[in-house]
Design a protein around this motif. Sequence first.
Motif, PDB file in Angstrom:
ATOM      1  N   ALA A  20       0.742  -1.070  -0.059  1.00 56.85           N
ATOM      2  CA  ALA A  20       0.213   0.011   0.053  1.00 56.85           C
ATOM      3  C   ALA A  20       0.734   1.483   0.020  1.00 56.85           C
ATOM      4  O   ALA A  20       2.045   1.106   0.559  1.00 56.85           O
ATOM      5  CB  ALA A  20      -0.891  -0.024   1.265  1.00 56.85           C
ATOM      6  N   ALA A  21       0.268   2.238  -0.453  1.00 54.93           N
ATOM      7  CA  ALA A  21       1.056   3.585  -0.524  1.00 54.93           C
ATOM      8  C   ALA A  21       0.090   4.810  -0.541  1.00 54.93           C
ATOM      9  O   ALA A  21      -1.154   4.613  -0.895  1.00 54.93           O
ATOM     10  CB  ALA A  21       1.897   3.900  -1.530  1.00 54.93           C
ATOM     11  N   THR A  22       0.385   6.074   0.014  1.00 54.58           N
ATOM     12  CA  THR A  22      -0.645   7.049  -0.016  1.00 54.58           C
ATOM     13  C   THR A  22       0.105   8.005  -0.727  1.00 54.58           C
ATOM     14  O   THR A  22       1.295   8.502  -0.640  1.00 54.58           O
ATOM     15  CB  THR A  22      -0.682   7.564   1.415  1.00 54.58           C
ATOM     16  OG1 THR A  22      -1.424   6.264   2.203  1.00 54.58           O
ATOM     17  CG2 THR A  22      -1.741   8.735   1.382  1.00 54.58           C
ATOM     18  N   TYR A  23      -0.688   8.776  -1.710  1.00 50.24           N
ATOM     19  CA  TYR A  23      -0.233   9.829  -2.645  1.00 50.24           C
ATOM     20  C   TYR A  23      -1.003  11.012  -2.496  1.00 50.24           C
ATOM     21  O   TYR A  23      -2.196  11.008  -2.113  1.00 50.24           O
ATOM     22  CB  TYR A  23      -0.425   9.375  -4.142  1.00 50.24           C
ATOM     23  CG  TYR A  23       0.484   8.114  -4.550  1.00 50.24           C
ATOM     24  CD1 TYR A  23       1.843   8.143  -4.909  1.00 50.24           C
ATOM     25  CD2 TYR A  23      -0.065   6.864  -4.574  1.00 50.24           C
ATOM     26  CE1 TYR A  23       2.412   7.081  -5.114  1.00 50.24           C
ATOM     27  CE2 TYR A  23       0.579   5.618  -4.842  1.00 50.24           C
ATOM     28  CZ  TYR A  23       1.943   5.910  -5.350  1.00 50.24           C
ATOM     29  OH  TYR A  23       2.618   4.858  -5.755  1.00 50.24           O
ATOM     30  N   GLY A  24      -0.258  12.082  -2.795  1.00 45.77           N
ATOM     31  CA  GLY A  24      -0.705  13.484  -3.006  1.00 45.77           C
ATOM     32  C   GLY A  24      -1.444  13.611  -4.135  1.00 45.77           C
ATOM     33  O   GLY A  24      -1.022  13.416  -5.313  1.00 45.77           O
ATOM     34  N   VAL A  25      -2.555  14.610  -4.062  1.00 40.59           N
ATOM     35  CA  VAL A  25      -3.134  15.072  -5.427  1.00 40.59           C
ATOM     36  C   VAL A  25      -2.732  16.655  -5.364  1.00 40.59           C
ATOM     37  O   VAL A  25      -3.229  17.497  -4.887  1.00 40.59           O
ATOM     38  CB  VAL A  25      -4.598  14.796  -5.501  1.00 40.59           C
ATOM     39  CG1 VAL A  25      -5.176  15.237  -6.613  1.00 40.59           C
ATOM     40  CG2 VAL A  25      -4.873  13.389  -5.014  1.00 40.59           C
ATOM     41  N   LEU A  45      -6.896  13.605   8.683  1.00 41.97           N
ATOM     42  CA  LEU A  45      -6.302  12.717   7.735  1.00 41.97           C
ATOM     43  C   LEU A  45      -5.481  11.317   8.158  1.00 41.97           C
ATOM     44  O   LEU A  45      -4.955  11.359   9.188  1.00 41.97           O
ATOM     45  CB  LEU A  45      -5.169  13.642   6.902  1.00 41.97           C
ATOM     46  CG  LEU A  45      -5.631  14.736   6.427  1.00 41.97           C
ATOM     47  CD1 LEU A  45      -4.512  15.730   5.501  1.00 41.97           C
ATOM     48  CD2 LEU A  45      -6.671  14.350   5.046  1.00 41.97           C
ATOM     49  N   ALA A  46      -5.504  10.498   7.251  1.00 46.80           N
ATOM     50  CA  ALA A  46      -4.951   9.188   7.556  1.00 46.80           C
ATOM     51  C   ALA A  46      -4.038   8.890   6.301  1.00 46.80           C
ATOM     52  O   ALA A  46      -4.195   8.963   5.150  1.00 46.80           O
ATOM     53  CB  ALA A  46      -5.841   8.081   7.628  1.00 46.80           C
ATOM     54  N   ALA A  47      -3.015   8.068   6.717  1.00 46.11           N
ATOM     55  CA  ALA A  47      -1.992   7.482   5.772  1.00 46.11           C
ATOM     56  C   ALA A  47      -1.705   6.008   6.022  1.00 46.11           C
ATOM     57  O   ALA A  47      -2.089   5.696   7.101  1.00 46.11           O
ATOM     58  CB  ALA A  47      -0.673   8.193   5.889  1.00 46.11           C
ATOM     59  N   HIS A  48      -1.336   5.344   4.905  1.00 46.28           N
ATOM     60  CA  HIS A  48      -1.210   3.863   4.916  1.00 46.28           C
ATOM     61  C   HIS A  48      -0.095   3.535   4.075  1.00 46.28           C
ATOM     62  O   HIS A  48      -0.079   3.909   2.844  1.00 46.28           O
ATOM     63  CB  HIS A  48      -2.559   3.240   4.378  1.00 46.28           C
ATOM     64  CG  HIS A  48      -2.409   1.858   4.625  1.00 46.28           C
ATOM     65  ND1 HIS A  48      -3.373   0.901   3.717  1.00 46.28           N
ATOM     66  CD2 HIS A  48      -1.736   0.915   5.012  1.00 46.28           C
ATOM     67  CE1 HIS A  48      -3.041  -0.244   3.879  1.00 46.28           C
ATOM     68  NE2 HIS A  48      -2.171  -0.285   4.750  1.00 46.28           N
TER      69      HIS A  48
END
Length: 242
Positions: free
Chosen positions: A95-100, A215-218
Amino acid sequence: MARAGRIVADTLALLGERLEPGIAMLELDQIGDDYIRSQGGVPTSKGYKGFPAAICISPNDMVVHGIPGAYRAQDGDIVSFDIGVTLDGLIGDSAATYGVGEISAEAQRLLDVCKAALEAGIEHARLGNSIGDISEAVQSVTEAAGFSVIRSLVGHGVGRSYHEDPQVPNFVSSYRGPELQEGMTIAIEPMITAGGPDVYIHDDGWSISSADGSLAAHFEHTVAVTAAGPRVLTNGARVLVP
């Protein structure tokens, strides 16, 4: 598993490239599904215990297990992708979290800390250590930055099944887990929030969000315990376009 993991990693990178303001989560799911199958893999999540999509896509305060729908990415969002791929009966999970577009400084710090927590956990996936050593490393990095570890969600073993023993918590408790042995394959996956640790499950029975709307990150990797040290199995060939 490493071949499955490479497909996972390349799918994550592809979705990161395609994530831009205006794109619908459902469209991203189709892009991921098509790519996985084009590489000879099968999306592990699709149909798993009734999950309806190939990719778990979770924007902003949603932590995990988001069902992709009509929501369209907006500038400043952060979006988590959680992907499993089955290849020849073996599974890679990452899994990864990206910014828009341009995200806030605090959102970027959340992502950076979550990645650092994952790296710290991986570093402790060594022979002779216990699962608890991984847990302690993840929690220490996260809380030192002022963020919260979600305690109702944990990492896990992975291999021929999506979720196997042992559990891999991101926090220290009386559970230390087994001693790490050569050949073990585990999914280490910090799930953290900018606010408190509590979460709730949406009416769809899958999507899980922070209770306080923070906000959450994974971030997650499948890691093999080897005599030479931890080996990340979910590395890819694709390079994410800046």
